[in-house]
Design a protein around this motif. Structure first.
Motif, mmCIF file in Angstrom:
data_model
loop_
_atom_site.group_PDB
_atom_site.id
_atom_site.type_symbol
_atom_site.label_atom_id
_atom_site.label_comp_id
_atom_site.label_asym_id
_atom_site.label_seq_id
_atom_site.Cartn_x
_atom_site.Cartn_y
_atom_site.Cartn_z
ATOM 1 N N HIS A 49 0.744 -1.202 0.118
ATOM 2 C CA HIS A 49 0.101 -0.040 -0.059
ATOM 3 C C HIS A 49 0.754 1.186 -0.107
ATOM 4 N N TYR A 50 0.449 2.320 0.263
ATOM 5 C CA TYR A 50 1.043 3.787 -0.073
ATOM 6 C C TYR A 50 1.791 4.352 1.069
ATOM 7 N N HIS A 51 1.645 3.858 2.265
ATOM 8 C CA HIS A 51 1.952 4.317 3.445
ATOM 9 C C HIS A 51 3.747 4.733 3.464
ATOM 10 N N ALA A 52 4.092 5.766 3.877
ATOM 11 C CA ALA A 52 5.510 6.267 3.800
ATOM 12 C C ALA A 52 6.434 5.289 4.241
ATOM 13 N N VAL A 53 5.946 4.627 5.728
ATOM 14 C CA VAL A 53 6.977 3.995 6.237
ATOM 15 C C VAL A 53 7.079 2.505 5.723
ATOM 16 N N ARG A 54 6.120 2.495 4.541
ATOM 17 C CA ARG A 54 6.585 1.142 3.672
ATOM 18 C C ARG A 54 7.041 1.485 2.330
ATOM 19 N N VAL A 55 7.155 2.538 1.904
ATOM 20 C CA VAL A 55 7.517 2.609 0.415
ATOM 21 C C VAL A 55 8.632 3.685 0.333
ATOM 22 N N LEU A 56 9.215 4.406 1.106
ATOM 23 C CA LEU A 56 10.030 5.441 0.825
ATOM 24 C C LEU A 56 11.437 5.041 0.847
ATOM 25 N N GLY A 57 11.589 3.842 1.113
ATOM 26 C CA GLY A 57 13.028 3.141 1.052
ATOM 27 C C GLY A 57 13.388 2.638 -0.176
ATOM 28 N N ALA A 58 12.369 2.524 -1.192
ATOM 29 C CA ALA A 58 12.364 1.726 -2.276
ATOM 30 C C ALA A 58 13.532 2.133 -3.268
ATOM 31 N N VAL B 75 -0.732 9.973 -5.392
ATOM 32 C CA VAL B 75 -1.018 11.407 -6.139
ATOM 33 C C VAL B 75 -1.691 12.185 -5.382
ATOM 34 N N GLU B 76 -2.807 11.363 -4.887
ATOM 35 C CA GLU B 76 -3.716 12.437 -4.078
ATOM 36 C C GLU B 76 -3.120 12.911 -2.641
ATOM 37 N N ARG B 77 -2.394 12.029 -2.113
ATOM 38 C CA ARG B 77 -2.165 12.347 -0.659
ATOM 39 C C ARG B 77 -0.831 11.624 -0.341
ATOM 40 N N GLY B 78 0.112 11.327 -1.023
ATOM 41 C CA GLY B 78 1.580 11.041 -0.729
ATOM 42 C C GLY B 78 2.505 11.584 0.089
ATOM 43 N N GLN B 79 2.411 13.051 -0.462
ATOM 44 C CA GLN B 79 3.285 13.866 0.461
ATOM 45 C C GLN B 79 2.842 14.344 1.754
ATOM 46 N N GLN B 80 1.349 14.643 1.853
ATOM 47 C CA GLN B 80 0.836 14.677 3.185
ATOM 48 C C GLN B 80 1.127 13.621 4.166
ATOM 49 N N ASP B 81 0.886 12.394 3.568
ATOM 50 C CA ASP B 81 1.340 10.964 4.222
ATOM 51 C C ASP B 81 2.728 11.307 4.802
ATOM 52 N N TRP B 82 3.692 11.472 4.080
ATOM 53 C CA TRP B 82 4.908 11.492 4.367
ATOM 54 C C TRP B 82 5.284 12.358 5.521
ATOM 55 N N ASP B 83 4.777 13.628 5.376
ATOM 56 C CA ASP B 83 4.706 14.723 6.467
ATOM 57 C C ASP B 83 4.248 14.085 7.664
ATOM 58 N N SER B 84 3.115 13.589 7.481
ATOM 59 C CA SER B 84 2.425 13.100 8.915
ATOM 60 C C SER B 84 3.035 12.159 9.389
ATOM 61 N N GLU B 85 3.420 11.075 8.679
ATOM 62 C CA GLU B 85 4.025 10.000 9.294
ATOM 63 C C GLU B 85 5.521 10.223 9.940
ATOM 64 N N TYR B 86 6.265 11.174 9.372
ATOM 65 C CA TYR B 86 7.568 11.458 9.794
ATOM 66 C C TYR B 86 7.294 12.345 11.334
ATOM 67 N N GLY B 87 6.313 12.998 11.081
ATOM 68 C CA GLY B 87 6.036 13.784 12.402
ATOM 69 C C GLY B 87 5.333 12.798 13.625
ATOM 70 N N ARG B 88 4.707 12.022 13.242
ATOM 71 C CA ARG B 88 4.321 10.820 14.343
ATOM 72 C C ARG B 88 5.325 10.125 14.950
#
Length: 318
Positions: free
Chosen positions: A79-88, A107-120
């Motif tokens: 799936h698209y969540h940052a903790v799964r994909v950004l190391g590809a 496309v719709e929310r990838g950048q927001q999810d990255w910012d959100s997950e990194y902050g969490r």
């Protein structure tokens, strides 16, 4: 004393286990942190879920080298969540594979999810500066797709929504082993902030009908043996059904979101409070369940600002 936001104070390293769950099939697990998995075929490998940064992906690559010298041909994103994909990018694979729906969500929310997950949860983004940007799938499909690693067949299946609307699983027929991503967790809370809670149990039924001999879940220990697999499926179903049931009752009774949080705790704390990342997930889970029970079918996009506002409100900090 107010709780620290989400998991910003969780800096404890987790022990990584790399275990064989079928012939040339491996689960990379980390005590409730995001898992990856490896499928070795005749002429190459698949890594299932990439980790959050290239630096963290290199830890998976190091483990792969201990079991094979075959190249990593594909990275499959559950799936698209940052903790799964950004190391590809670390894998230098010939293809990054995901569902078409996952591509749409990036496309719709990838950048927001990255910012959100990194902050969490900053600990999960070791050497965040190594991330070159959003991860974009180079191969997408709808429904099903088969990858051949020589004679080994790997079926990628969009089996149904649950954790997100774009979830896929990998099924290796010759070993009867499944790689589930976050559709199944084991002694770890399900993150439901982007979930489809009404649909998730039926998706779990689809997985159960495969009768897997083993599963690499999204979080928690590898699941070996049909009894453990069924336990994990039942546990995941109980978690998401309890969460949605509490929200549905709260909405029916006209309770506020904060009141729904209290009602959810009454139902879920006795069963699940000991699970990994339970407290981290709960405010996001209650918010999504409350929205879905109230008729908001598609999850609202989480932003770093929305995260903190919601957390403070539900934790009684503001």
């Amino acid at each position: 004393m107010a709780k620290g936001f989400a998991s910003t104070t969780d800096m404890a390293e987790k022990k990584v286990t790399f275990s064989e769950i079928g012939p040339d099939l491996y689960a990379f697990t980390a005590e409730g942190d995001p898992n990856s998995a490896v499928i070795v075929g005749d002429d190459g490998c698949i890594v299932f879920d990439a980790q959050a940064t290239p630096a963290m992906a290199n830890k998976v690559i190091e483990r792969v080298k201990t079991v094979t010298d075959k190249p990593i041909k594909y990275v499959v994103l559950s799936h698209y969540h940052a903790v799964r994909v950004l190391g590809a990018s670390a894998y230098h694979a010939q293809g990054i594979v995901a569902s078409q729906e996952t591509h749409r969500l990036i496309v719709e929310r990838g950048q927001q999810d990255w910012d959100s997950e990194y902050g969490r949860f900053p600990r999960l983004f070791q050497d965040a500066e190594s991330i070159p940007g959003l991860t974009w799938p180079t191969l997408t499909f709808e429904g099903e797709m088969t990858i051949h690693l020589g004679k080994r067949e790997v079926q990628l299946i969009q089996i149904g929504a649950g954790h997100t609307s774009g979830d896929i699983v990998a099924w290796v027929p010759d070993a009867e082993v499944m790689f589930s991503g976050d559709l199944i967790e084991y002694h770890s809370a399900c993150y439901c902030g982007d979930a489809y809670l009404r649909e998730w149990p039926s998706t779990l039924n689809e997985i159960r009908d495969f009768n897997p001999k083993a599963i690499a879940p999204g979080r928690g220990d590898a699941l070996k043996g049909e009894a453990t697999v069924r336990e994990a499926i039942a546990m995941t179903r109980d978690f998401v059904s309890s969460l949605y049931g509490a929200a549905e009752m709260s909405v029916a009774k006209g309770r506020s979101l904060k009141e729904s949080m209290a009602a959810t705790r009454e139902v879920m704390d006795p069963k699940f409070a000991s699970f990994a990342i339970y407290e981290h997930c709960l405010p996001f889970n209650v918010s999504r369940a409350y929205d879905e029970a109230g008729g908001i079918d598609d999850p609202v996009i989480w932003t770093a600002e929305r995260d903190r506002e919601m957390w403070a409100r539900l934790q009684g900090e503001g």
